[in-house]
Scaffold this active site. Structure first.
Site, PDB file in Angstrom:
ATOM      1  N   LYS A  10       0.846  -1.202   0.000  1.00 39.05           N
ATOM      2  CA  LYS A  10       0.000   0.000   0.000  1.00 39.05           C
ATOM      3  C   LYS A  10       0.882   1.253   0.000  1.00 39.05           C
ATOM      4  CE  LYS A  10      -3.931   1.945   2.627  1.00 39.05           C
ATOM      5  NZ  LYS A  10      -4.729   1.816   3.867  1.00 39.05           N
ATOM      6  N   SER A  13      -9.735   2.366   3.130  1.00 41.67           N
ATOM      7  CA  SER A  13      -8.874   3.071   2.228  1.00 41.67           C
ATOM      8  C   SER A  13      -7.989   2.156   1.376  1.00 41.67           C
ATOM      9  CB  SER A  13      -7.958   4.011   3.017  1.00 41.67           C
ATOM     10  OG  SER A  13      -7.068   3.275   3.829  1.00 41.67           O
ATOM     11  N   SER A  73      -9.718  -0.164   7.212  1.00 46.16           N
ATOM     12  CA  SER A  73      -9.171  -0.027   5.862  1.00 46.16           C
ATOM     13  C   SER A  73      -8.510  -1.275   5.300  1.00 46.16           C
ATOM     14  CB  SER A  73      -8.163   1.125   5.817  1.00 46.16           C
ATOM     15  OG  SER A  73      -8.819   2.353   5.955  1.00 46.16           O
TER      16      SER A  73
END
Lengths: 511, 99
Positions: free
Chosen positions: A81, A156, A180
């Protein structure tokens, strides 16, 4: 063999590598080819790093040929990420304010991934600074859900979940501040784990809310998540909040769960995380999964956590407050964007305001202003102070619940994946996506999401398991048991029912 | 009940050092009003007898061994700077005209 490599679990791939049936270069190239074929449609990646990934793969292959002792996951590629800093590889956290920034150091979890010999395929898309539940707040465009490209992949960490769900990586790293990792897993039919707070080092994570943030695995199987958690977890002297004790045996717990036996395990259904607001199809999938657990010998009971109803409100005071402080470092002085004011003197203060006005997106501005308000004189006790008290009450709810049961369960998210754009103009509606995942972050306890099936709309549903702090092993045992029993009833993993993506015609029907 | 006016948003944006356009100020005032009204619910249960929690798993006296580690080189530290000169960050004037 080449075409179906991307469909295999990381555990399977590790076995093929160890047996010499495939090389890491072949494996890495297969995933790079898959990215080239489908990422135009999915947009899971912000940056792909073929040269670095293949270089790592070549080194691992050479070491294996030379007979070196290697980590079990050596040669298995991974996506990271974009909120996690990677030396020499662009890191933006989904924000224009960090466009083009190349960090001079690695996060501890990246150091450990590199030490294990895992090629890094690239950096995945996310809501700006991890603020969001749909990845629509990325400054670099939406990621699309592999199950339906018109729908959100969650957030997210929608990029990591979509990358794994679309077979563009066997493993990925996510971060979970309020859901997330788990909510994107739920809406993409993948597996995600938020470890106990402090189980995985936060050194090198671009902080959103320091008392809530935790990095963890994003995978397609529970065993793979345990394998990855053991790579990245454990004490780190560079993170003062890192737990000093060793991880519990996570892979062993997952393997125990894969026997499908949960005799004597006490499972509590959280009363407050059901009912109104949860789609009927989500509830039906959840209930069916409870029956499976019951059939495996688990004792199911209902447990009330009366203060969970206030968790969302507390979270949306604590998170913006911490974020407003953490993001103060983006001042246009030492790294990232610098924008000069259009007129008047270019003082540091005015440059900072112009830079942040131009560099931050709508949601980031909204939360920084909200946090500034909650922390400002005259409001602190009423808002931030009260939210911290709710945090105590939620911790007490968890403590009381875990005296009665071994794990708590709920649907991971109240709905399946919604359409892109559907909730973008209604911040409160967007915040409600995390209603079931937020309590774990406030209390620091670990949580896992594993697919429980498809809803009546044909989209995946996530089943959440929560355990006491430091008892992450329980997540893996219960999650793996549910996964293996459900897959036995379906005859195949849930993701095999996802539509083929454009460009995947050359993949055939192999899986 | 309006709790956050447009002027209040402008004041907060000043504190947070974020330039906002007129349109942003107007929109944020409306949105923050709704959000603050919703999150104010925390006051319903936050009674005087409940202690505050700032950290999920408190640790105390966290030290590492007192051994020097290799820091970033000057080159590395400056590698992402918008502007640098003579091995230092180059920044705009710190003080305004009136200072």
């Amino acid at each position: 063999m080449g075409d179906d490599l991307t469909r295999r679990s990381a555990a399977d791939l590790a076995g093929l590598l160890a047996a010499g049936e495939v090389t890491s270069v072949e494996l890495t190239q297969a995933h790079l080819d898959r990215i080239a074929a489908v990422d135009g449609a999915v947009h899971a990646y912000l940056h792909v790093s073929p040269d670095e990934a293949l270089a790592t793969a070549r080194v691992v292959d050479a070491r294996r040929t030379a007979g070196d002792e290697l980590h079990p996951l050596a040669g298995v590629p991974i996506a990271v990420k974009d909120v996690v800093v990677t030396e020499g590889m662009p890191t933006t956290a989904g924000s224009k304010i960090l466009e083009g920034w190349v960090p001079p150091y690695d996060a501890t979890l990246v150091t450990r991934i590199k030490a294990a010999g895992m090629p890094i395929l690239g950096k995945t898309n996310m809501d700006e600074f991890a603020m969001g539940s749909s990845t629509e707040h990325s400054a670099y465009g939406n990621t699309h859900n592999p199950w339906d490209l018109d729908r959100i992949p969650g957030g997210s960490g929608g990029g990591s979940a979509a990358a794994v769900g679309a077979f563009e990586a066997p493993l990925a790293i996510g971060t979970d501040t309020g859901g997330s990792i788990r909510q994107p897993a739920a809406v993409t039919g993948t597996v995600g784990v938020k470890p106990t707070y402090g189980s995985v080092s936060r050194y090198g994570l671009i902080a959103l809310a320091s008392s809530l943030d935790q990095a963890g695995p994003v995978t397609r199987t529970v065993l793979d998540a345990a394998l990855l958690h053991e790579v990245i977890g454990g004490h780190d002297p560079r993170d003062a909040t890192s737990l000093p004790e060793a991880l519990p045996p996570l892979v062993a717990a997952a393997r125990q769960g894969l026997t499908g036996d949960l005799s004597g395990v006490r499972v509590g259904v959280v009363t407050e995380l059901s009912g109104d607001g949860y789609q009927p199809g989500v509830r039906a999938s959840f209930e069916a999964a409870l029956d499976v657990l019951r059939g495996a010998g688990a004792q199911i009971s209902e447990v009330s956590c009366p203060h969970f109803g206030h968790a969302l409100a507390a979270y949306y005071l604590i998170l913006p407050s911490e974020a407003s402080s953490n993001l103060a470092k983006f001042d246009g002085m030492r790294y990232g964007l610098r924008v000069l004011p259009q007129d008047g003197p270019a003082t540091a203060e005015r440059v900072m305001a112009a830079t942040r006005g131009a560099g931050f997106g709508d949601e980031v501005k909204r939360r920084i202003i909200l946090g500034t308000y909650a922390l400002s004189a005259g409001y602190y006790d009423a808002y931030y102070g009260s939210a911290q008290k709710v945090r105590t009450l939620i911790q007490r709810d968890f403590a009381a619940a875990f005296e009665q049961v071994d794990v708590l369960v709920s649907p991971t998210a109240p709905t399946t994946a919604f359409k892109l754009g559907e909730k973008l103009d209604d911040p409160l509606a967007m915040y409600l996506n995390d209603v079931a995942t937020i309590p774990a972050n406030l209390a620091g306890v670990p949580g896992l999401s594993v697919p429980s099936g498809l809803s009546d709309d044909g989209l995946p549903v996530g089943f959440q398991v929560l355990a006491p702090a430091r008892a992450d092993d329980r997540l893996y045992r219960v999650g793996a048991a549910l996964e293996t029993l459900l897959e036995a009833s379906w005859g195949a993993p849930l993701l095999s029912r996802a539509p083929e993506l454009s460009g995947s015609t050359t993949e055939g029907s192999a899986r | 009940m309006s709790t956050i006016s447009r002027d209040e948003v402008a004041r907060l944006a000043g504190l947070a050092r974020i330039d906002l356009t007129d349109a942003e100020l107007t929109r944020l005032a409306g949105e923050l009003d709704v959000i603050v009204e919703s999150v104010a619910r925390v006051q319903e249960v936050a009674t005087d007898d409940v202690p505050a929690t700032s950290h999920p798993i408190p640790l105390t006296n966290v030290f590492r061994a007192d051994v020097a580690e290799e820091p970033l080189t000057v080159e590395q530290a400056l590698s992402g700077a918008p502007d640098a000169e003579d091995g230092r960050f180059s920044v705009p004037q710190i003080l305004g005209e009136e200072a």
